[in-house]
Design a protein around this motif. Structure first.
Motif, short mmCIF file in Angstrom:
data_model
loop_
_atom_site.label_atom_id
_atom_site.label_comp_id
_atom_site.label_asym_id
_atom_site.label_seq_id
_atom_site.Cartn_x
_atom_site.Cartn_y
_atom_site.Cartn_z
N UNK A 254 11.53 4.70 3.28
CA UNK A 254 12.97 4.42 3.25
C UNK A 254 13.23 2.91 3.19
N UNK A 255 12.45 2.13 3.93
CA UNK A 255 12.62 0.68 3.89
C UNK A 255 12.25 0.15 2.52
N UNK A 256 11.18 0.68 1.94
CA UNK A 256 10.79 0.26 0.58
C UNK A 256 11.90 0.57 -0.41
N UNK A 257 12.53 1.72 -0.27
CA UNK A 257 13.65 2.08 -1.16
C UNK A 257 14.79 1.08 -1.00
N UNK A 258 15.07 0.68 0.24
CA UNK A 258 16.14 -0.30 0.47
C UNK A 258 15.82 -1.64 -0.16
N UNK A 259 14.63 -2.17 0.08
CA UNK A 259 14.26 -3.48 -0.45
C UNK A 259 14.05 -3.44 -1.96
N UNK A 260 13.66 -2.27 -2.47
CA UNK A 260 13.48 -2.13 -3.92
C UNK A 260 14.81 -1.91 -4.63
N UNK A 261 15.87 -1.62 -3.85
CA UNK A 261 17.16 -1.32 -4.47
C UNK A 261 17.12 -0.05 -5.27
N UNK B 225 3.57 -0.52 2.75
CA UNK B 225 4.58 0.20 1.99
C UNK B 225 4.58 -0.21 0.53
N UNK B 226 5.19 0.60 -0.33
CA UNK B 226 5.22 0.33 -1.77
C UNK B 226 6.40 -0.56 -2.17
N UNK B 227 6.28 -1.84 -1.91
CA UNK B 227 7.36 -2.78 -2.21
C UNK B 227 7.16 -3.37 -3.60
N UNK B 228 8.17 -3.21 -4.47
CA UNK B 228 8.08 -3.72 -5.83
C UNK B 228 7.78 -5.21 -5.85
N UNK B 229 8.36 -5.95 -4.90
CA UNK B 229 8.24 -7.40 -4.93
C UNK B 229 6.79 -7.86 -4.76
N UNK B 230 5.94 -6.99 -4.22
CA UNK B 230 4.53 -7.35 -4.02
C UNK B 230 3.62 -6.83 -5.14
N UNK B 231 4.16 -5.98 -6.00
CA UNK B 231 3.34 -5.39 -7.07
C UNK B 231 2.96 -6.46 -8.09
N UNK B 232 1.69 -6.56 -8.39
CA UNK B 232 1.21 -7.51 -9.40
C UNK B 232 0.72 -8.82 -8.82
N UNK B 233 0.91 -9.04 -7.53
CA UNK B 233 0.43 -10.28 -6.92
C UNK B 233 -1.09 -10.32 -6.94
N UNK C 194 0.87 -1.18 0.00
CA UNK C 194 0.00 0.00 0.00
C UNK C 194 0.90 1.23 0.00
N UNK C 195 0.32 2.40 0.00
CA UNK C 195 1.11 3.62 0.09
C UNK C 195 1.80 3.69 1.44
N UNK C 196 3.05 4.17 1.42
CA UNK C 196 3.79 4.34 2.67
C UNK C 196 3.17 5.48 3.48
N UNK C 197 2.90 5.21 4.75
CA UNK C 197 2.30 6.23 5.60
C UNK C 197 3.35 7.01 6.40
N UNK C 198 4.59 6.48 6.44
CA UNK C 198 5.65 7.15 7.19
C UNK C 198 6.91 7.22 6.34
N UNK C 199 7.79 8.14 6.72
CA UNK C 199 9.08 8.27 6.03
C UNK C 199 9.92 7.00 6.19
N UNK D 293 10.62 5.60 -5.42
CA UNK D 293 9.51 5.09 -4.62
C UNK D 293 8.30 6.01 -4.79
N UNK D 294 8.55 7.31 -4.87
CA UNK D 294 7.46 8.26 -5.10
C UNK D 294 6.81 8.04 -6.46
N UNK D 295 7.61 7.69 -7.47
CA UNK D 295 7.06 7.39 -8.79
C UNK D 295 6.14 6.18 -8.71
N UNK D 296 6.57 5.15 -7.98
CA UNK D 296 5.74 3.96 -7.82
C UNK D 296 4.45 4.29 -7.09
N UNK D 297 4.53 5.11 -6.05
CA UNK D 297 3.34 5.46 -5.29
C UNK D 297 2.33 6.18 -6.16
N UNK D 298 2.82 6.92 -7.15
CA UNK D 298 1.92 7.69 -8.01
C UNK D 298 1.02 6.78 -8.85
N UNK D 299 1.47 5.56 -9.15
CA UNK D 299 0.67 4.66 -9.98
C UNK D 299 0.20 3.43 -9.20
#
Length: 415
Positions: A299-306, A361-369, A290-295, A312-318
């Motif tokens: 930041x964790x999503x950015x780390x796991x997304x590499x 959070x916006x984790x790429x690994x979960x997108x499309x599941x 889901x959308x990240x509710x906290x900074x 991460x903001x671009x991903x949240x937009x879509x």
């Protein structure tokens, strides 16, 4: 004499106005070799046909910018084309057109539209919508296409399941501790509609994930936990388990949920270890998409997304559009059951463990599941004490047991 001096002066002025050929050539050569002027190289195109969408991955050697266009899409069901122009890019020698024919896309065609623009054309059959988002390290552009298929996806699964299913049968590396319980008979599934689960140990191969102060790599400990979890889910819950990786190999983020969709998994669990600049940070937390509710979540999503916070903001937009078929409430429920069970299991041996709760959070690994899916941060590898625990086979077993019991709790609640 005056006339002669006037002619000389005129010639000098003219020489200053004309470019010097040798210097001009060097300047152009310098421009062409400057890093900022180098073109990104499109090296490969991959695709995955899932029950609800088709995913295209364009792989580059550096980040890119793009513009997308549509031709002849018109009414639903009318064939057309989607084309994406990639700026400051060129085709690599291995980049080839691909045929798909899965009811949504006929195929993907590539062309050097301009000297510095690559055009990627999607020949569509029956698409309703598409979304594009970037990934980094390595640089990729992901295109998810949705619509109504004219052919049964089962025709495609026969050819792709064989490619993805063998993962659980691969033997782990000898140095990784593996619990052998093969003598125990497998139980029947707790509930008929939950039969298959995908376990996804994060990172792998050249992607080490987070590295602890004593050199422990996230990719190694989460693989050990994932293999133990696989055995428990099979033996205790009677589930069919598919691993995204069972050895130290790199699997792109966009391929992990695609594997789960291809094998028609009922649940998806991605296993990770957390990290923070503050070495005092510690505890267990579980995420759903889901959308990240906290900074901190961003930041964790950015780390796991590499990737970066900007991407991460671009991903949240879509993200809302990408989550069209995401099981949001079911994922939150699964995350809650796993977090509660995992924390309770670890706390029984380590009373100081912190419960950081369920987050989003916006984790790429979960997108499309297309099934309930979660990401479990089992401990902080950046914390010296938790780093040490993560290397302990007993702690890995307890972590796997906690996750398994959480999955059991979720399945039981569905009855």
């Amino acid at each position: 004499m005056t006339r002669f001096l006037h002619i000389v002066a005129s010639l000098l002025v003219l020489s200053l106005l004309l470019p010097y050929p040798a210097l001009a050539v060097r300047k152009n050569a310098a421009d062409q070799t400057a890093p900022s002027r180098r073109l990104a190289v499109l090296s490969e195109v991959k695709h995955w046909s899932n029950p609800d969408y088709t995913r295209i991955s364009l792989e580059f050697d550096r980040d890119i910018t793009w513009q997308a266009h549509e031709l002849g899409k018109g009414n639903p069901g009318k064939p057309g084309r989607v084309y994406i122009d990639i700026n400051r890019a060129r085709l690599g020698p291995e980049a080839k057109d691909i045929a798909i024919g899965d009811g949504l896309l006929k195929g993907v065609r590539l062309g050097q539209h301009k000297q510095d623009v690559v055009r990627v054309v999607l020949d569509t059959e029956n698409i309703r919508d598409y979304k594009i988002f970037p990934l980094s390290e390595p640089a990729r552009l992901i295109i998810d296409v949705r619509g109504e298929r004219r052919v049964e996806i089962s025709r495609l699964e026969n050819s792709i399941t064989a490619k993805q299913e063998p993962a659980p049968e691969l033997k782990p590396k000898p140095e990784l501790p593996v619990v052998e319980k093969k003598a125990r008979p497998h139980k029947k599934p707790l509930i008929a509609k939950i039969r298959r689960i995908v376990v996804d140990p994060g990172h792998g191969g050249h992607d080490s994930g987070a590295v602890g102060p004593n050199g422990v790599k996230e990719k190694d400990v989460v693989l050990a936990i994932g293999l133990k979890l696989r055995d428990l889910l099979k033996e205790e819950l009677g589930l069919d388990v598919v691993m995204t990786r069972a050895t130290d190999v790199f699997i792109p983020l966009e391929e992990r949920t695609a594997i789960a969709n291809k094998v028609n998994a009922d649940l998806f669990v991605s296993v990770h270890a957390n990290a923070a600049l503050n070495r005092g940070a510690a505890g267990i937390e579980t995420y759903y998409l889901n959308l990240a509710k906290t900074e901190k979540a961003a930041q964790l999503a950015a780390k796991e997304n590499g990737t970066t916070l900007e991407k991460v903001s671009v991903l949240q937009a879509v993200l809302f559009d990408l989550m069209a078929n995401y099981k949001l409430n079911d994922s939150a429920h699964l995350a809650d059951e796993v977090q509660k069970s995992l924390h309770g299991r670890i706390k029984s041996r380590h009373a100081d463990v912190r419960n950081l709760g369920v987050k989003q959070g916006p984790f790429y690994v979960l997108v499309g599941a297309t099934m309930p899916s979660i990401l479990v941060e089992t401990a902080f590898v950046s914390n010296p004490q938790e780093e040490s625990r993560l290397t302990d086979p007993a702690y890995q077993e307890q972590t796997a047991e906690g996750i398994m019991e959480g999955v059991r709790g979720y399945i039981t609640s569905l009855k």
